[in-house]
Design a protein around this motif. Structure first.
Motif: not given
Length: 261
Positions: A171-174, A200-206, A212-215, A250-256
């Motif tokens: 959500t913070n992708d600049a 992915v709340h508060s995460d950026g472009h990378a 870990d949750e994204v993977q 929303p992608l929850a913290a600790g997914f997987g």
């Protein structure tokens, strides 16, 4: 691999061809391959420079994670080495290179399903190249998309029909507006129910903050799509839910169950 071509009397000009990198991590024999992931690195809007080693390296951790998770099913992954790092307008170079890579994977491994997994400009290339018959699914991480008011025409979505598609955007992708991927996913969902999108709340472009949750999300989607494994409940719910719910999941913290770092 590069070769040289004559250009009038000016001498030799170095031209590039796309190629597949070596298999990422441990890989099965060609006869045991059950599915292929083609990793499409980020790029630049306009550039005549060669492919970026940094961008290639950035997709390797995801490739290793996918190969480990899919070892039992014979998953193999390759990074696609583009001719250059630029999209370059109507040339859409990286999309053309992605299409070449699909054909090359079929040549090497035969009739196996292919997932295109791209980041940034590579995600745009993955979405464009989904028209290739061997493509089963598309993973679009922080896709770079042109602003709608300056684009010559809307990004196509017809090629996504019949493919399973997952968008993931911070959500913070600049670098690229997350709303653009939402609007594209919304248009794609109208003709293809197998489209979902996670924020992915508060995460950026990378997408580093919740790497870990994204993977883990990526692995769940790719293995579920290529090998018909059951999707995790959030992914299944996102695919089944109508817009906007299934496109703003929303992608929850600790997914997987992955440890936080």
């Amino acid at each position: 691999m590069a070769h040289f071509a004559l250009v009038g009397t000016a001498g030799l000009r170095r031209t590039r061809t796309p190629r597949l990198g070596r298999p990422v991590g441990a890989s099965p024999s060609d006869s045991a391959v059950g599915g292929v992931v083609l990793l499409l690195p980020d790029g630049e809007v306009v550039s005549g420079r060669g492919p970026s080693a940094r961008a290639h390296a950035a997709v390797l951790p995801l490739g290793r994670r996918l190969v480990r998770a899919g070892a039992a099913d014979g998953l193999v992954a390759h990074v696609v080495h583009y001719r250059g790092r630029g999209w370059n307008g109507a040339d859409a170079q990286q999309a053309a290179d992605a299409s070449w890579a699909v054909a090359e994977a079929v040549r090497r491994y035969g009739d196996v399903p292919v997932c295109l997994a791209g980041h940034g400009m590579g995600a745009r290339a993955a979405l464009r190249a989904a028209e290739e018959p061997a493509v089963d699914s598309v993973l679009a991480l922080a896709p770079w998309l042109p602003e709608e008011d300056v684009a010559a025409e809307p990004e196509p979505v017809r090629q996504l029909v019949g493919r399973r598609v997952l968008f993931v955007h911070g959500t913070n992708d600049a670098r690229t507006d997350p709303e653009l991927s939402y609007r594209l996913a919304e248009r794609a969902k109208k003709s293809n129910r197998d489209v979902c999108r996670f924020e992915v709340h508060s995460d950026g472009h990378a997408l580093r903050q919740y790497r870990d949750e994204v993977q883990a999300l990526a692995a769940d989607f790719v293995l579920g799509s290529l090998f018909s494994r059951p999707y995790a409940r959030p992914v299944a719910d996102a695919l089944a839910a109508p817009p906007p719910l299934g496109l703003r999941m929303p992608l929850a913290a600790g997914f997987g169950g992955s440890p936080r770092r």
